[in-house]
Scaffold this motif. Structure first.
Motif, short mmCIF file in Angstrom:
data_model
loop_
_atom_site.label_atom_id
_atom_site.label_comp_id
_atom_site.label_asym_id
_atom_site.label_seq_id
_atom_site.Cartn_x
_atom_site.Cartn_y
_atom_site.Cartn_z
N ASP A 1 12.38 43.49 47.19
CA ASP A 1 12.49 44.09 45.86
C ASP A 1 13.85 43.77 45.26
N PHE A 2 14.88 43.84 46.09
CA PHE A 2 16.22 43.53 45.61
C PHE A 2 16.34 42.06 45.23
N TYR A 3 15.77 41.18 46.06
CA TYR A 3 15.83 39.75 45.75
C TYR A 3 15.15 39.44 44.42
N ASP A 4 14.00 40.08 44.18
CA ASP A 4 13.30 39.86 42.91
C ASP A 4 14.13 40.35 41.73
N LEU A 5 14.80 41.48 41.91
CA LEU A 5 15.66 42.01 40.85
C LEU A 5 16.80 41.05 40.55
N VAL A 6 17.41 40.52 41.60
CA VAL A 6 18.50 39.57 41.42
C VAL A 6 18.02 38.33 40.68
N ARG A 7 16.87 37.81 41.07
CA ARG A 7 16.35 36.60 40.42
C ARG A 7 15.94 36.87 38.97
N THR A 8 15.37 38.05 38.70
CA THR A 8 14.93 38.36 37.35
C THR A 8 16.10 38.45 36.40
N ILE A 9 17.18 39.09 36.82
CA ILE A 9 18.33 39.29 35.94
C ILE A 9 19.30 38.11 36.00
N GLY A 10 19.55 37.60 37.18
CA GLY A 10 20.52 36.53 37.33
C GLY A 10 19.96 35.14 37.24
N GLY A 11 18.62 35.03 37.30
CA GLY A 11 18.01 33.71 37.23
C GLY A 11 18.44 32.85 38.41
N ASP A 12 18.53 31.56 38.17
CA ASP A 12 18.90 30.63 39.24
C ASP A 12 20.40 30.47 39.39
N LEU A 13 21.17 31.34 38.70
CA LEU A 13 22.61 31.35 38.95
C LEU A 13 22.91 31.78 40.37
N VAL A 14 22.06 32.66 40.92
CA VAL A 14 22.31 33.21 42.25
C VAL A 14 21.82 32.22 43.28
N GLU A 15 22.76 31.73 44.05
CA GLU A 15 22.43 30.71 45.04
C GLU A 15 22.09 31.33 46.38
N LYS A 16 22.73 32.45 46.73
CA LYS A 16 22.53 33.00 48.06
C LYS A 16 22.92 34.47 48.09
N VAL A 17 22.15 35.26 48.86
CA VAL A 17 22.48 36.67 49.08
C VAL A 17 22.53 36.89 50.59
N ASP A 18 23.64 37.41 51.07
CA ASP A 18 23.82 37.64 52.50
C ASP A 18 24.30 39.06 52.76
N LEU A 19 23.82 39.65 53.83
CA LEU A 19 24.39 40.89 54.35
C LEU A 19 25.55 40.51 55.26
N ILE A 20 26.75 40.92 54.90
CA ILE A 20 27.91 40.53 55.71
C ILE A 20 28.51 41.71 56.47
N ASP A 21 28.10 42.96 56.15
CA ASP A 21 28.62 44.10 56.88
C ASP A 21 27.77 45.31 56.57
N LYS A 22 27.73 46.27 57.48
CA LYS A 22 27.08 47.55 57.24
C LYS A 22 27.79 48.60 58.09
N PHE A 23 27.75 49.83 57.63
CA PHE A 23 28.45 50.87 58.37
C PHE A 23 27.92 52.23 57.96
N GLU A 24 28.21 53.24 58.77
CA GLU A 24 27.86 54.62 58.46
C GLU A 24 29.16 55.37 58.16
N HIS A 25 29.06 56.27 57.17
CA HIS A 25 30.24 57.03 56.80
C HIS A 25 29.84 58.48 56.61
N PRO A 26 30.53 59.44 57.22
CA PRO A 26 30.12 60.86 57.15
C PRO A 26 30.45 61.52 55.83
N ASN A 27 31.40 60.97 55.05
CA ASN A 27 31.80 61.59 53.80
C ASN A 27 30.74 61.45 52.73
N LYS A 28 30.94 62.10 51.60
CA LYS A 28 30.02 62.06 50.48
C LYS A 28 30.73 61.44 49.28
N ILE A 29 29.97 60.79 48.41
CA ILE A 29 30.57 60.21 47.22
C ILE A 29 29.88 60.72 45.98
#
Length: 450
Positions: A380-408
């Motif tokens: 779903d996210f990839y489709d959103l990126v392509r719809t709005i950004g078109g072929d400008l977007v060459e690559k999407v990568d997950l480079i980090d993930k983490f858990e955080h106990p605080n709230k934002i």
């Protein structure tokens, strides 16, 4: 690839790299943050709405998930545009089959179908190919559905049953196929496949074999890794031999003699045994196609109970990227003359090496945004990126993930102007309102169309 954190939803910190590259300016797309593009996607799924595609109206339902980006690509038929690199590959394969396989009356044995509609029923795309109802390939997140009963074909195999039912024994099918996929230089939601099927009667398969009249195509036994329960071992081995010889000759025609080939056992719902062909190209093993002995249940259901056959499918983009040294799959959609003119050759077998169109230094931008906490799929996210950004977007990568106990804060960071360029682990500190369990860091590699 995005990890499981994305599927559960969270706050995402995106690392945007704007990089000018070889992609042409031939087709411009809406800029980042364009509201009309997002609105169009939402409107397409409105209750009671219909989508017009190739002159036909399709009512939409809860399965409809086509985007404006994909709809604009339907009907382009790059494989039929003369001198396009995909057209060159198709013509080379077609010419090879016409010359190597001739019928009794001197006409080509294989017929070619390259203009079949990409809109198929879910029965054609899945059930006709014996794909189980719970098979993961049916997922809404992996396919483009017009509604629950119609979709854009995910493979050219969707036409196998119909052509067999029409009485054909040997044919090629070429066309555009559609799959919701990740974003990188090797993947695109639309690509092109070439499918081939050949059936043999008892006489055709055993002709020239000593005591061939005493051999049989079928028996009732048990299924093993080597054959189906309805096939004799003699028949399977001859079909497998013919299939591998056919494909070996094909890749030798495309890549030249002396190519090193290996076969890897694999699984497809519609063939058994099944194989993937790999070639050693410039010292690297590359997978180029899948193939196998057709499931007899499929052949029988199409009305060819007295025959046994093989099938294979290959990706035209994959072959063209290897043969012509094309580094990015988005280039095939370019309308820039600097790209297209490189493939205007007088002989389809002429060697072509792609020359990059431009070289510019990279630019780096950072952005942060929220992801849904429920009902989220990475495609779903990839489709959103392509719809709005078109072929400008060459690559999407997950480079980090983490858990955080605080709230934002529900509307963003506690101090957006100060925290927007901070890593998520720093930006989330000290926030107070909305709970967030997981965050992820994405890297979007973008390239301006030149």
């Amino acid at each position: 690839m995005m990890g499981s954190a994305l599927r559960r939803g969270a706050h995402a910190y995106v690392y945007l790299v704007s990089k000018a590259s070889h992609i042409s300016r031939g087709h411009q797309h809406q800029a980042w943050g364009s509201r009309p593009a997002a609105a169009e996607c939402a409107a397409q799924r409105a209750p009671g709405s219909v989508v017009e595609l190739l002159g036909t109206s399709y009512p939409q339902d809860d399965y409809s998930n086509l985007t404006r980006k994909v709809l604009t690509r339907v009907g382009r038929n790059l494989h039929n545009q003369q001198h396009h690199p995909l057209w060159l590959i198709k013509e080379r394969v077609k010419e090879h089959f016409y010359e190597q396989y001739v019928g009794r009356f001197g006409t080509p044995l294989f017929s070619v179908y390259d203009s079949l509609s990409p809109v198929v029923t879910t029965w054609q795309n899945f059930d006709s190919l014996l794909i189980p109802a719970d098979h993961p390939s049916r997922k809404k997140g992996d396919n483009y559905y017009l509604n629950r009963t119609h979709m854009l074909r995910a493979h050219t195999s969707a036409h196998q049953w119909d052509l067999l039912h029409a009485g054909l024994d040997a044919f090629l099918v070429v066309g555009d196929v559609y799959r919701r996929d990740q974003i990188d230089s090797q993947h695109y939601p639309i690509f092109h496949q070439l499918e081939a099927v050949r059936l043999f009667s008892k006489h055709e398969l055993f002709a020239g074999i000593k005591d061939g009249d005493s051999l049989q195509l079928f028996e009732q036994s048990s299924r093993s890794v080597h054959k189906q329960e309805t096939h004799t071992m003699e028949a399977v081995k001859l079909v497998e031999f013919d299939l591998k010889q056919t494909l070996t000759r094909l890749v030798a025609h495309l890549f030249g003699d002396g190519l090193e080939i290996r076969w890897v056992d694999c699984y497809f719902p519609f063939t058994h045994p099944s194989f993937e062909m790999e070639i050693n190209f410039h010292g690297e093993w590359l997978e180029v196609l899948g193939c196998g002995v057709m499931e007899q249940q499929l052949v029988n259901s199409a009305g060819a109970q007295d025959r046994i056959g093989w099938a294979f499918g290959l990706g035209l983009e994959r072959l063209a990227m290897i043969l012509y040294d094309i580094p990015d799959i988005r280039l095939f959609w370019s309308e820039d003359e600097r790209f297209l003119k490189q493939f205007r050759v007088s002989n389809i077998d002429q060697k072509v090496k792609f020359q990059p169109l431009s070289k510019y230094p990279p630019m780096i931008n950072d952005i942060s945004f929220w992801l849904p906490s429920e009902n989220y799929a990475e495609n779903d996210f990839y489709d959103l990126v392509r719809t709005i950004g078109g072929d400008l977007v060459e690559k999407v990568d997950l480079i980090d993930k983490f858990e955080h106990p605080n709230k934002i804060h529900q509307l963003g960071f506690s101090n957006p102007t100060a925290d927007i360029y901070k890593p998520p682990s720093q930006a989330c500190r000290g926030a107070t309102d909305a709970p967030v369990s997981r965050c992820c860091v994405l890297r979007l590699l973008t390239a301006y169309l030149q």
